[in-house]
Motif scaffolding. Structure first.
Motif, PDB file in Angstrom:
ATOM      1  N   LYS A  36       0.834  -1.202   0.000  1.00 35.92           N
ATOM      2  CA  LYS A  36       0.000   0.000   0.000  1.00 35.92           C
ATOM      3  C   LYS A  36       0.872   1.258   0.000  1.00 35.92           C
ATOM      4  O   LYS A  36       0.628   2.194  -0.767  1.00 35.92           O
ATOM      5  CB  LYS A  36      -0.919  -0.004   1.218  1.00 35.92           C
ATOM      6  CG  LYS A  36      -1.815   1.218   1.324  1.00 35.92           C
ATOM      7  CD  LYS A  36      -2.690   1.137   2.575  1.00 35.92           C
ATOM      8  CE  LYS A  36      -3.563   2.377   2.727  1.00 35.92           C
ATOM      9  NZ  LYS A  36      -4.398   2.306   3.959  1.00 35.92           N
ATOM     10  N   HIS A  55       2.528   1.688  -3.398  1.00 39.64           N
ATOM     11  CA  HIS A  55       1.562   2.241  -4.351  1.00 39.64           C
ATOM     12  C   HIS A  55       1.362   3.735  -4.115  1.00 39.64           C
ATOM     13  O   HIS A  55       1.312   4.533  -5.072  1.00 39.64           O
ATOM     14  CB  HIS A  55       0.226   1.510  -4.224  1.00 39.64           C
ATOM     15  CG  HIS A  55      -0.908   2.206  -4.923  1.00 39.64           C
ATOM     16  ND1 HIS A  55      -1.030   2.255  -6.297  1.00 39.64           N
ATOM     17  CD2 HIS A  55      -1.969   2.917  -4.421  1.00 39.64           C
ATOM     18  CE1 HIS A  55      -2.102   2.948  -6.624  1.00 39.64           C
ATOM     19  NE2 HIS A  55      -2.686   3.365  -5.505  1.00 39.64           N
ATOM     20  N   GLN A  56       1.252   4.136  -2.868  1.00 40.12           N
ATOM     21  CA  GLN A  56       1.046   5.548  -2.562  1.00 40.12           C
ATOM     22  C   GLN A  56       2.219   6.409  -3.032  1.00 40.12           C
ATOM     23  O   GLN A  56       2.034   7.580  -3.372  1.00 40.12           O
ATOM     24  CB  GLN A  56       0.823   5.717  -1.057  1.00 40.12           C
ATOM     25  CG  GLN A  56      -0.528   5.152  -0.599  1.00 40.12           C
ATOM     26  CD  GLN A  56      -0.615   4.949   0.896  1.00 40.12           C
ATOM     27  OE1 GLN A  56       0.407   4.862   1.590  1.00 40.12           O
ATOM     28  NE2 GLN A  56      -1.833   4.865   1.409  1.00 40.12           N
ATOM     29  N   ALA A  85       1.120  11.219  -3.182  1.00 38.22           N
ATOM     30  CA  ALA A  85       1.066  10.269  -2.071  1.00 38.22           C
ATOM     31  C   ALA A  85      -0.058  10.607  -1.104  1.00 38.22           C
ATOM     32  O   ALA A  85      -0.781   9.725  -0.610  1.00 38.22           O
ATOM     33  CB  ALA A  85       2.414  10.265  -1.348  1.00 38.22           C
ATOM     34  N   ARG A  86      -0.242  11.910  -0.842  1.00 34.99           N
ATOM     35  CA  ARG A  86      -1.309  12.305   0.080  1.00 34.99           C
ATOM     36  C   ARG A  86      -2.684  11.979  -0.504  1.00 34.99           C
ATOM     37  O   ARG A  86      -3.589  11.518   0.210  1.00 34.99           O
ATOM     38  CB  ARG A  86      -1.184  13.792   0.401  1.00 34.99           C
ATOM     39  CG  ARG A  86      -2.101  14.237   1.546  1.00 34.99           C
ATOM     40  CD  ARG A  86      -1.892  15.698   1.901  1.00 34.99           C
ATOM     41  NE  ARG A  86      -0.520  15.966   2.302  1.00 34.99           N
ATOM     42  CZ  ARG A  86      -0.022  15.696   3.507  1.00 34.99           C
ATOM     43  NH1 ARG A  86      -0.791  15.125   4.412  1.00 34.99           N
ATOM     44  NH2 ARG A  86       1.219  15.987   3.797  1.00 34.99           N
ATOM     45  N   ARG A 137      -3.351   9.567  -2.358  1.00 34.07           N
ATOM     46  CA  ARG A 137      -3.533   8.113  -2.265  1.00 34.07           C
ATOM     47  C   ARG A 137      -3.589   7.612  -0.819  1.00 34.07           C
ATOM     48  O   ARG A 137      -3.639   6.409  -0.585  1.00 34.07           O
ATOM     49  CB  ARG A 137      -2.407   7.404  -3.018  1.00 34.07           C
ATOM     50  CG  ARG A 137      -2.432   7.656  -4.525  1.00 34.07           C
ATOM     51  CD  ARG A 137      -1.328   6.895  -5.244  1.00 34.07           C
ATOM     52  NE  ARG A 137      -1.385   7.108  -6.685  1.00 34.07           N
ATOM     53  CZ  ARG A 137      -0.614   6.479  -7.582  1.00 34.07           C
ATOM     54  NH1 ARG A 137       0.285   5.570  -7.170  1.00 34.07           N
ATOM     55  NH2 ARG A 137      -0.732   6.737  -8.868  1.00 34.07           N
ATOM     56  N   GLY A 138      -3.552   8.560   0.132  1.00 33.38           N
ATOM     57  CA  GLY A 138      -3.764   8.190   1.532  1.00 33.38           C
ATOM     58  C   GLY A 138      -2.519   7.876   2.330  1.00 33.38           C
ATOM     59  O   GLY A 138      -2.617   7.257   3.400  1.00 33.38           O
ATOM     60  N   LEU A 139      -1.339   8.291   1.881  1.00 34.10           N
ATOM     61  CA  LEU A 139      -0.107   7.990   2.617  1.00 34.10           C
ATOM     62  C   LEU A 139      -0.114   8.657   3.989  1.00 34.10           C
ATOM     63  O   LEU A 139      -0.439   9.839   4.112  1.00 34.10           O
ATOM     64  CB  LEU A 139       1.124   8.458   1.840  1.00 34.10           C
ATOM     65  CG  LEU A 139       2.473   8.234   2.546  1.00 34.10           C
ATOM     66  CD1 LEU A 139       2.789   6.754   2.636  1.00 34.10           C
ATOM     67  CD2 LEU A 139       3.596   8.984   1.838  1.00 34.10           C
ATOM     68  N   THR A 197       7.891   8.478   5.247  1.00 36.64           N
ATOM     69  CA  THR A 197       6.660   7.726   5.477  1.00 36.64           C
ATOM     70  C   THR A 197       6.624   7.301   6.939  1.00 36.64           C
ATOM     71  O   THR A 197       7.613   7.408   7.661  1.00 36.64           O
ATOM     72  CB  THR A 197       6.591   6.474   4.598  1.00 36.64           C
ATOM     73  OG1 THR A 197       7.559   5.511   5.061  1.00 36.64           O
ATOM     74  CG2 THR A 197       6.854   6.798   3.146  1.00 36.64           C
TER      75      THR A 197
END
Length: 624
Positions: free
Chosen positions: A313, A316-317, A527-528, A530-532, A579
């Motif tokens: 996940k 991907h982000q 990234a944000r 995509r929910g990172l 991260t």
């Protein structure tokens, strides 16, 4: 080059030390007197055991507090020395180390020193042994190797020579140029030790902080060049006093020691030949290792996890995409973005923490790199390979990380990627992520120096800086190692030692992979979206940043909005974000602007404190 090691360097019993030295590949050993004194084996048994193992017994040591005393005391010292000569005959050792007097000398007279050494030489002749006189750096009247040499010359006895010890020479800051003025036949023994530069008394420095060649700050290559020019043809031995070595597994320390000598031998051979002095290498029988080419970058990083979902996940982000599954080992998958490849080993739904397991390093000649690693006794990584699959040569680093040597293919898909079904057509055009900037590997404290030597000797990485950073429960120590062409950067770090909190510390002070971009704001925004979950940056940091750099309000707002950290120097700027922690690792994204050459060290305390808070909160069940 004839190699030897003092038994004082190693942990265990004398029998265990002899076995470890032989297994590592040393030619001989120095017998430290205390090791023999506490051994249940007779001198004759030790002699036979060494012979059975193929080891020569090169030196008996130490003999202390001999010269510079009144006659009555000197007669007692001679009787003591005669007993040691008889013991040496039983052991089959022909040379004793005589240290300059520290405790009992009362007369400062070179003529007396020489006369007493001459009388000792006459006694040595009766037992067919030799005396190697060494100037201890803290000797009462003799603490300089040149002074010791003058006394030996004044003594004028064929059984009396000198011992050169690099710690006693270099810790005092003496120049090694004068080594060349000593006749090779009067150098009876040579002991090597490296050490970090420390501000402390020399005796404590010597007793606790010596390290193997290549693990400290002394210029031992220069010393060896001077030694080679003398024509000395005896053993080159290690004498290391180090608290960590005395606790470490004996076989591992012995291998580390021999690796250091082989590296030093190679470096000396190359330095002499580069100066047109190849002839000087002959007496010492110096040989080079296979040429090591500068690495050309990190080809891949492999991580393993028992939490596959959260790991992929995050990838991907950050913009990575699944390349495919390995055709014969389906538990492995590869995620790619431009030239960056992350191989994931799926350990199943075990909950095992995510961590770095392997590095692939691009090198022009992988076979030569593996051959060099073999001669340096790096342990090979066994790797099952199905028909038609690429052979990847790999060895274990001291911390257990697997290091593989792969060929050059920076612009195209390397051959091993085909095993995952990835071809050149699958490479992403104009990716936001453009490479691997550096990899940070956490080190057990007792193997820190060993790891530095490993990467120095195998990959020609150089130590560029050392730093210490405050964290909520102690100091973090870092060494930055880089290839000469700056394509491979490793950060080796040691977290505070706490055996009761081992798992907690591994999560609170994790390793990381730093990937590069040319547009960090775009990566952060993607990234944000995509929910990172970014590692949070406190507002106090941005207030301090503004005070330090006087940033424009718009730029500072952009940093705040994207949880970006910032640094700059005279050459450029550095922007980066982190991260959240995945098990025992995290990922950092960096953008270098201009010629900035650091790695964000000024921001490390912010990261360490945030990671500590996150892990402590998780331990207490506080929602993130």
């Amino acid at each position: 080059m004839r190699t030897s090691i003092a038994t004082v360097c190693l942990s265990g019993t004398l029998a265990e030390k002899l076995r470890a030295a032989a297994d590592a590949g040393f030619d001989g050993v120095e017998i430290f007197e205390q090791d023999l004194t506490v051994s249940p084996h007779s001198p004759e048994q030790i002699r036979r055991r060494a012979a059975d193992l193929g080891l020569t017994l090169d030196l008996f040591q130490p003999f202390r507090d001999f010269e510079g005393v009144e006659e009555a005391q000197f007669e007692a010292n001679l009787r003591r020395m005669e007993a040691k000569f008889a013991l040496m005959n039983r052991l089959g050792i022909d040379t004793i180390l005589l240290c300059s007097n520290v405790a009992t000398a009362t007369i400062d007279d070179d003529g007396l020193f020489a006369a007493q050494l001459r009388r000792a030489g006459e006694l040595a002749e009766r037992y067919d042994v030799r005396i190697a006189y060494e100037a201890l750096a803290w000797g009462r009247f003799v603490n300089d190797f040149e002074h010791a040499r003058r006394i030996v010359d004044l003594a004028g006895h064929p059984r009396v020579g000198t011992c050169l010890d690099t710690f006693h020479i270099l810790s005092r800051g003496w120049s090694t140029d004068a080594v060349e003025e000593i006749a090779g036949e009067k150098i009876f023994f040579v002991q090597l030790a490296d050490a970090p530069q420390l501000s402390m008394d020399i005796l404590s420095w010597s007793r606790h902080h010596r390290v193997f060649p290549g693990e400290g700050d002394f210029d031992l290559v220069k010393f060896m060049r001077h030694l080679a020019r003398t024509g000395y043809d005896g053993p080159v031995s290690l004498e290391i006093f180090n608290d960590s070595f005395r606790k470490a597994e004996v076989g591992r320390t012995a291998v580390d020691g021999l690796r250091s000598l082989r590296w030093l031998e190679d470096q000396t051979w190359r330095a002499l030949h580069a100066a047109g002095e190849g002839k000087a290498a002959e007496a010492l029988e110096l040989s080079p290792l296979p040429e090591v080419a500068d690495p050309e970058g990190v080809d891949f990083v492999e991580i393993s996890t028992g939490r596959l979902g959260e790991t992929i996940k995050v990838l991907h982000q950050l913009g990575f995409r699944l390349g495919g599954y390995h055709r014969s080992k389906p538990q492995f998958q590869v995620w790619t973005q431009g030239p960056v490849r992350v191989v994931i080993g799926d350990r199943g739904p075990t909950g095992a923490p995510t961590g770095i397991t392997s590095l692939g390093v691009r090198t022009p000649d992988p076979a030569a790199a593996q051959a060099r690693a073999h001669l340096l006794q790096a342990r090979p990584v066994p790797r099952e390979r199905a028909a038609g699959e690429v052979e990847l040569h790999g060895v274990y680093a001291p911390d257990g990380t697997e290091v593989f040597f792969s060929g050059l293919a920076p612009e195209t898909a390397p051959a091993w990627l085909a095993e995952f079904g990835v071809t050149d057509n699958d490479l992403e055009p104009a990716p936001l992520i453009t490479g691997i900037d550096h990899v940070n590997l956490a080190q057990p404290w007792q193997h820190y120096d060993e790891t530095v030597l490993f990467y120095t000797s195998l990959m020609a990485l150089e130590t560029h800086s050392r730093e210490e950073f405050p964290s909520p429960i102690g100091l973090i120590s870092n060494k930055v190692m880089r290839s000469a062409n700056d394509t491979v950067r490793l950060l080796l770090s040691v977290a505070p030692e706490d055996g009761e909190q081992g798992d907690f510390l591994a999560a609170a002070y994790p390793e990381h992979i730093a990937i590069t971009t040319t547009d960090i704001v775009a990566v952060a925004r993607r990234a944000r979206q995509r929910g990172l979950a970014f590692l949070p940056v406190p507002e106090n940091y941005y207030d301090d940043l503004q005070a330090r750099f006087d940033l424009t309000p718009a730029f500072l707002a952009e940093l705040r909005e994207n949880d970006l950290l910032y640094d700059r120097d005279a050459d450029g700027e550095f922007l980066h974000f982190y991260t959240g922690t995945l098990g025992t690792m995290f990922i950092e994204v960096v953008e270098r602007r201009g010629g900035f050459s650091g790695w964000g060290e000024n921001n490390a305390p912010v990261r360490l404190a945030a990671q500590y808070r996150n892990v402590r909160d998780a331990e207490r069940g506080i929602p993130q």
